[in-house]
Design an enzyme around this catalytic site. Structure first.
Site, PDB file in Angstrom:
ATOM      1  N   LYS A  56      34.651  37.810  44.620  1.00 29.35           N
ATOM      2  CA  LYS A  56      35.482  38.872  45.209  1.00 29.35           C
ATOM      3  C   LYS A  56      35.714  40.004  44.204  1.00 29.35           C
ATOM      4  CE  LYS A  56      39.845  37.732  46.442  1.00 29.35           C
ATOM      5  NZ  LYS A  56      40.867  38.678  45.965  1.00 29.35           N
ATOM      6  N   SER A  57      36.022  39.642  42.953  1.00 27.18           N
ATOM      7  CA  SER A  57      36.290  40.667  41.934  1.00 27.18           C
ATOM      8  C   SER A  57      35.055  41.523  41.689  1.00 27.18           C
ATOM      9  CB  SER A  57      36.683  40.003  40.607  1.00 27.18           C
ATOM     10  OG  SER A  57      37.902  39.339  40.732  1.00 27.18           O
TER      11      SER A  57
ATOM     12  N   ARG B 295      34.273  45.732  42.613  1.00 26.33           N
ATOM     13  CA  ARG B 295      33.771  46.666  41.595  1.00 26.33           C
ATOM     14  C   ARG B 295      32.425  47.243  42.006  1.00 26.33           C
ATOM     15  NH1 ARG B 295      37.459  43.274  39.724  1.00 26.33           N
ATOM     16  NH2 ARG B 295      38.577  43.668  37.791  1.00 26.33           N
TER      17      ARG B 295
ATOM     18  N   ARG C 253      54.440  43.928  46.218  1.00 26.06           N
ATOM     19  CA  ARG C 253      53.907  43.633  44.880  1.00 26.06           C
ATOM     20  C   ARG C 253      54.052  44.837  43.935  1.00 26.06           C
ATOM     21  NH1 ARG C 253      48.250  40.734  45.471  1.00 26.06           N
ATOM     22  NH2 ARG C 253      48.601  40.449  43.242  1.00 26.06           N
TER      23      ARG C 253
ATOM     24  N   ASP D 236      44.093  32.429  38.986  1.00 26.22           N
ATOM     25  CA  ASP D 236      43.860  32.239  40.425  1.00 26.22           C
ATOM     26  C   ASP D 236      43.649  30.769  40.788  1.00 26.22           C
ATOM     27  OD1 ASP D 236      44.133  34.928  40.791  1.00 26.22           O
ATOM     28  OD2 ASP D 236      41.986  35.346  40.859  1.00 26.22           O
TER      29      ASP D 236
ATOM     30  N   LYS E  15      52.058  37.309  43.028  1.00 22.78           N
ATOM     31  CA  LYS E  15      50.718  37.348  43.629  1.00 22.78           C
ATOM     32  C   LYS E  15      50.873  37.516  45.139  1.00 22.78           C
ATOM     33  CE  LYS E  15      48.011  36.927  40.040  1.00 22.78           C
ATOM     34  NZ  LYS E  15      47.088  38.017  39.686  1.00 22.78           N
TER      35      LYS E  15
ATOM     36  N   ARG F  15      53.488  32.094  44.225  1.00 25.58           N
ATOM     37  CA  ARG F  15      52.603  30.920  44.174  1.00 25.58           C
ATOM     38  C   ARG F  15      53.233  29.729  43.443  1.00 25.58           C
ATOM     39  NH1 ARG F  15      46.623  33.807  43.603  1.00 25.58           N
ATOM     40  NH2 ARG F  15      46.483  34.318  45.816  1.00 25.58           N
TER      41      ARG F  15
ATOM     42  N   ARG G 117      44.851  31.656  48.860  1.00 25.64           N
ATOM     43  CA  ARG G 117      44.681  30.549  47.911  1.00 25.64           C
ATOM     44  C   ARG G 117      45.672  29.413  48.185  1.00 25.64           C
ATOM     45  NH1 ARG G 117      40.663  32.594  45.172  1.00 25.64           N
ATOM     46  NH2 ARG G 117      40.798  34.762  44.515  1.00 25.64           N
TER      47      ARG G 117
HETATM   48  C1  S3P Z   1      41.627  40.363  39.573  1.00 20.43           C
HETATM   49  C2  S3P Z   1      42.453  40.156  38.525  1.00 20.43           C
HETATM   50  C3  S3P Z   1      43.537  39.170  38.503  1.00 20.43           C
HETATM   51  C4  S3P Z   1      43.383  38.152  39.634  1.00 20.43           C
HETATM   52  C5  S3P Z   1      43.040  38.794  40.931  1.00 20.43           C
HETATM   53  C6  S3P Z   1      41.720  39.556  40.809  1.00 20.43           C
HETATM   54  C7  S3P Z   1      40.558  41.377  39.459  1.00 20.43           C
HETATM   55  O1  S3P Z   1      44.775  39.834  38.654  1.00 20.43           O
HETATM   56  O2  S3P Z   1      44.558  37.378  39.770  1.00 20.43           O
HETATM   57  O3  S3P Z   1      42.889  37.807  41.942  1.00 20.43           O
HETATM   58  O4  S3P Z   1      39.608  41.365  40.263  1.00 20.43           O
HETATM   59  O5  S3P Z   1      40.651  42.221  38.568  1.00 20.43           O
HETATM   60  P1  S3P Z   1      45.567  40.464  37.384  1.00 20.43           P
HETATM   61  O6  S3P Z   1      44.720  41.501  36.806  1.00 20.43           O
HETATM   62  O7  S3P Z   1      46.810  41.034  37.990  1.00 20.43           O
HETATM   63  O8  S3P Z   1      45.827  39.320  36.470  1.00 20.43           O
END
Ligand code: S3P
Length: 447
Positions: free
Chosen positions: A14-15, A19, A137, A333, A360, A364, A411
């Site tokens: 996903k991350s 990007r 958030r 996560d 989050k 969580r 999650r």
């Molecule tokens: C993410 C960074 C993390 C993670 C989130 C995805 C990202 O958050 O918990 O699910 O894709 O950069 P934080 O940067 O707030 O720690």
């Protein structure tokens, strides 16, 4: 002879996918990425970049098309192939145009926070909104440093209106807590700002931004000084990234639900294929191995500059764990599903220094404690973590209330589902839409 099950359709990370959409929109030319499954969060990013004027085409499987249409994605065609293909055509930052309506980030914190970095470098005004959870958030962590660079925000909670600046000034930020989202937002804005933007963090958070930007031709300076991790970028207001053609590695955070189940269940090993094992994400696997997990890495390879392997997981007897702030930061996560695992480990497992989990997609810490308590597991809740006494399940209905209330957090919903499956053999999910945030097909993959 152990029965070997195979899981090959892990969602694309996903991350990395967020990007890939954002950075290819800042590239000059045509970029393409292939991925097995896209979740609702990634569709939010795609929809927003379409709204911002980027030409994005998607060749999707039937299942993905239904979800994409529900997320109001345009330019969808059908593919018979196993993988979905996303094509992004852009001329870089100047291709972005003022949107005619608000930009809905849905449930996705990564979309919203990184987007604020992108929009800071534009010369128009736009408004970001999100769902109920995202609207609660915190955003100050990105709006504050981006304001110093010259961007203007209407507030620190969604909805946020952002007015970018074509004359951004570089900034320096020492992050007290590691955050890939903050680091990425600043690097994105910093790429277009005047001067050198320099960011430090106490622990190296996921580095997908650094890897992808470097592969797209951006010179980043990475240093480790006195135990702190620094990354810097020299700005260029006319910057254009190089386009790419990549495969998205499988999401390790999604794989963890199956890895944990395979470790606990008694009869079979499973092979999870194509898992991204970037060291800034794979700390959870190192932990499992330290605890005694039988995990075999097969077919190690590089995909889009990211290390990937197939993981063969066998049922294993594990020791309890004790995680501190630094360890938690590197597996943030995975804490809910690791807590479910702790319920099946003899002894007391603890994690502390995890107050970030309270902000989050849900709180969580409390939600994880609720899952465990609903099966009678003995849990103590702290402001910054949990202590879990494993193998203390109760069948006493006055203690164990197996009714789990939906939280809207993907999650948490998947962790609850794994817990219930491991205890009762039932495949049930309360909030399918929440699960689709990151893992459409979660139930099919189980079956
Ligand atoms: C993410 C960074 C993390 C993670 C989130 C995805 C990202 O958050 O918990 O699910 O894709 O950069 P934080 O940067 O707030 O720690």
């Amino acid at each position: 002879m152990k029965l070997k099950k195979q899981l090959s359709n892990l969602p694309g990370d996903k991350s990395i996918t967020h990007r890939a959409v954002m950075f290819s929109s800042l590239a000059e030319g045509t970029s393409t990425f292939r991925t097995s499954v896209l979740g609702r969060d990634n569709f939010s990013t795609i929809r927003i970049f379409q709204q911002l004027g980027i030409d994005i085409h998607l060749a999707l499987t039937s299942e993905m098309s239904i979800l994409a249409k529900d997320e109001q994605i345009k330019n969808i065609s059908h593919t018979e192939e196993e993988k979905n293909v996303v094509t992004i055509i852009s001329k870089g930052l100047p291709s972005l145009v003022a949107p005619s309506s608000v930009l809905d980030c849905g449930n996705s914190g990564t979309t919203a926070r990184l987007l604020l970095g992108v929009l800071s470098a534009t010369n128009f005004e736009s408004t970001l909104v999100g769902d109920h959870s995202l609207s609660k958030r915190p955003f100050q962590r990105v709006t504050e440093p981006l304001s110093k660079m010259g961007s203007i925000f209407s507030g620190d909670l969604l909805p946020i209106t952002v007015k970018g600046s074509v004359k951004l000034m570089a900034t320096e930020l020492e992050m007290k807590k590691a955050s890939a989202q903050v680091k990425s937002a600043l690097l994105i804005a910093g790429m277009f700002a005047e001067g050198l933007t320099k960011i430090s963090e106490p622990v190296l958070s996921r580095d997908h931004t650094e890897r992808m930007l470097s592969a797209m031709g951006v010179d980043l300076i990475k240093e480790v000084i006195n135990g702190k991790y620094y990354v810097s970028v020299k700005g260029d207001s006319k910057r254009l990234l190089n386009p790419f053609n990549i495969e998205i590695p499988g999401d390790i955070s999604a794989a963890m639900f199956y890895i944990v189940s395979a470790l606990v269940s008694e009869h079979q090993g499973i092979l999870v294929q194509g898992v991204g094992i970037n060291t800034t994400r794979s700390r959870c696997l190192d932990l499992l191995i330290e605890l005694g997990a039988n995990i075999e890495f097969q077919n190690n390879r590089l995909v889009a500059g990211e290390p990937v392997a197939d993981l063969f997981i066998m049922p294993s007897k594990l020791k309890p764990f004790n995680l501190d702030q630094e360890q938690v930061a590197q597996m943030i996560d995975e804490i809910p599903i690791l807590s479910v695992l702790a319920a099946f480990i003899d002894g007391e497992s603890v994690f502390r220094g995890a107050e970030e989990l309270r902000v989050k997609e849900s709180d969580r810490i409390t939600c994880t404690a609720k899952i465990l308590k609903s099966f009678g597991v003995q849990v103590a809740e702290f402001e910054d973590g949990l202590s879990i006494k494993g193998m203390t399940f109760s069948n006493d209905q006055s203690v164990a209330d197996t009714e789990w209330q939906g939280t809207g957090d993907h999650r948490i919903e998947m962790s609850a589902s794994v817990m219930r499956f491991l205890k009762t053999g039932e495949l049930l999910i309360d909030d399918l839409k929440a699960v689709e945030t990151s893992f459409p097909g979660f139930i099919n993959a189980w079956e």
